[in-house]
Scaffold this active site. Structure first.
Site, mmCIF file in Angstrom:
data_model
loop_
_atom_site.group_PDB
_atom_site.id
_atom_site.type_symbol
_atom_site.label_atom_id
_atom_site.label_comp_id
_atom_site.label_asym_id
_atom_site.label_seq_id
_atom_site.Cartn_x
_atom_site.Cartn_y
_atom_site.Cartn_z
ATOM 1 N N LYS A 37 -10.061 15.529 -16.665
ATOM 2 C CA LYS A 37 -10.941 14.421 -16.291
ATOM 3 C C LYS A 37 -12.366 14.720 -16.738
ATOM 4 O O LYS A 37 -12.689 15.841 -17.137
ATOM 5 C CB LYS A 37 -10.899 14.203 -14.775
ATOM 6 N N ARG A 135 -10.186 12.442 1.892
ATOM 7 C CA ARG A 135 -10.399 11.591 0.728
ATOM 8 C C ARG A 135 -9.170 10.689 0.592
ATOM 9 O O ARG A 135 -8.677 10.184 1.584
ATOM 10 C CB ARG A 135 -10.634 12.481 -0.505
ATOM 11 N N HIS A 164 -4.528 17.848 -1.921
ATOM 12 C CA HIS A 164 -5.649 18.557 -2.553
ATOM 13 C C HIS A 164 -6.374 19.387 -1.503
ATOM 14 O O HIS A 164 -6.613 18.919 -0.389
ATOM 15 C CB HIS A 164 -6.623 17.565 -3.190
ATOM 16 N N ARG A 220 -2.293 22.648 -10.680
ATOM 17 C CA ARG A 220 -3.297 21.836 -11.384
ATOM 18 C C ARG A 220 -4.524 22.717 -11.659
ATOM 19 O O ARG A 220 -5.201 23.155 -10.729
ATOM 20 C CB ARG A 220 -3.707 20.627 -10.532
ATOM 21 N N TYR A 264 -45.548 18.211 -20.755
ATOM 22 C CA TYR A 264 -46.046 17.214 -19.813
ATOM 23 C C TYR A 264 -46.575 17.884 -18.543
ATOM 24 O O TYR A 264 -45.942 18.771 -17.987
ATOM 25 C CB TYR A 264 -44.936 16.229 -19.428
ATOM 26 N N CYS A 309 -38.805 18.468 -21.840
ATOM 27 C CA CYS A 309 -39.011 17.072 -22.219
ATOM 28 C C CYS A 309 -37.645 16.415 -22.429
ATOM 29 O O CYS A 309 -36.601 17.072 -22.349
ATOM 30 C CB CYS A 309 -39.835 16.994 -23.501
ATOM 31 N N MET A 310 -37.646 15.135 -22.737
ATOM 32 C CA MET A 310 -36.374 14.434 -22.927
ATOM 33 C C MET A 310 -35.567 15.032 -24.075
ATOM 34 O O MET A 310 -34.343 15.172 -23.969
ATOM 35 C CB MET A 310 -36.620 12.949 -23.194
ATOM 36 N N ASP A 311 -36.217 15.392 -25.170
ATOM 37 C CA ASP A 311 -35.498 15.821 -26.369
ATOM 38 C C ASP A 311 -35.890 17.213 -26.860
ATOM 39 O O ASP A 311 -35.347 17.676 -27.865
ATOM 40 C CB ASP A 311 -35.764 14.827 -27.508
#
Length: 378
Positions: A37, A135, A164, A220, A264, A309-311
């Site tokens: 998943k 759950r 689970h 699992r 920043y 920073c973002m990038d």
């Protein structure tokens, strides 16, 4: 794609995943359901599924029907179980693609059965029991009656039963042993009534190691498959190998004068003339905006300066001789003698290793190390 032209990428060692899968088989002595998943825990369904089917994996588990359909793009042979909720709308597609669904209440089960009967088919399902997770699942006191009813419901074929564990990765075994007692009581009654489904499963990665009595017919494996520790209390044996590394390029190196702000908010200010590198990776790639990050350059740790920073991130290179634009930078993974584990990064970020790898962004190319290449390199 040639990684030489990339600025930021994930390197996925498929040989490590195959190696870990074989170890899990050997330890459990059971068929292993590979839990893939969340895009195979960030490793990429498109790379992981073919690698697993290549070595004979027979089961995989996903959270959503969309993930199951993605699996079918790469393998028609492997059995697929959707572990989460699926809307009845998808029953026809599940039948067409030979996908098993989870049932956990009478309403959903009846809706599935109605859809399947309308198509003249039987839908394969696994019934889920909530033995203590709080759950999805029927409660233990109603489980036997639920299974009996399901077995008689036209349109469904009950091939599995599972639960689970909530705390199998902790040092205190008592909560998990209580769940096992609940589940074993249900199984004992179902066996006496000759209603025990073919595939009974409960063990997640931690339980495979900590509770051998709960291996049943199938185990699992999620986090352990990728060579990551289920928890600090349940570390993997040293024979397991982490499969993912996050890498980027050093794209700029320059000397900044004293009292220069970096990034920043200027959360770092140079104290002297300092060699500052810019790395093409940032929080849009999954790096957290926290202080104190480190990376590897030439196998040596280099501190990340200020807020990512973002990038991009900026790093201190005074302690790394010869670093130059184009060099590989490792955010986590191995480089020469240096190693930064996902667990180390998770601790720094105030989270768990699961979240680190599943939060690796879709824009990151996945570069797969072929298992044959892996074997040749030892």
């Amino acid at each position: 794609m040639d990684e030489e032209v990339l600025t930021t990428w994930l390197e996925i060692d498929l040989g490590a995943i195959q190696h870990n899968y074989r170890l899990l088989q050997a330890i459990s002595q059971r068929p292993v359901m590979a839990v893939i998943k969340a895009n195979a825990y960030g490793h990429g369904i498109g790379g992981v599924v073919p690698a697993l089917t290549q070595i004979g994996a027979t089961w995989c588990g996903v959270a959503r029907i969309e993930e199951a359909l993605e699996v079918r793009r790469f393998s028609r042979e492997i059995q697929v179980l959707v572990l989460g909720y699926t809307h009845p709308f998808w029953v026809e597609e599940a039948l067409a693609q030979d996908i098993s669904l989870t049932v956990f209440d009478p309403q959903t089960a009846e809706a599935y059965a109605n859809q399947a009967r309308g198509l003249g088919r039987e839908l394969r399902v696994h019934a889920k029991v909530d033995t203590g997770m709080g759950r999805l699942g029927v409660l233990p006191e109603g489980a036997v009656d639920f299974i009996r009813w399901l077995m008689a419901l036209p349109g469904l074929k009950v091939e599995g039963l599972y639960t689970h564990f909530a705390r199998a990765d902790e040092s205190d075994p008592a909560p998990t042993l209580k769940q096992i007692r609940h589940f074993d009581g249900i199984l004992e009654t179902l066996t006496a009534l000759k209603l025990r489904p073919r595939w009974v499963h409960a063990s997640n990665s931690a339980a495979i190691f900590n509770f051998p009595q709960a291996r049943y017919d199938l185990v699992r494996a999620g986090i352990a498959l990728y060579g990551l520790h289920p928890s600090p209390e349940t570390p993997l044996p040293s024979s397991f190998r982490p499969a993912m590394a996050l890498k980027a390029r050093l794209v700029s190196v320059k000397v900044l004068p004293p009292e220069s702000g970096v990034g920043y908010g200027h959360r770092y200010v140079t104290r002297d003339h300092e060699r500052i590198g810019v790395v093409a990776a940032g929080y849009a790639d999954g790096i957290r905006r926290v202080l104190g990050n480190e990376v590897l350059v030439h196998g040596q740790k280099a501190p990340v300066l200020g807020t990512p920073c973002m990038d991009q991130i900026m790093i201190q290179l005074d302690g790394v001789m010869g670093a130059a634009p184009g060099d590989e930078v490792v955010i986590f993974g191995r480089q020469g003698e240096g190693f930064i584990s996902v667990e180390e990064v998770a601790e720094r970020w105030g989270t768990i290793n699961y979240e680190v790898v599943t939060n690796m962004m879709a824009r990151l190319p996945r570069i797969y190390i072929d298992p044959k290449d892996d074997e040749e390199n030892g």
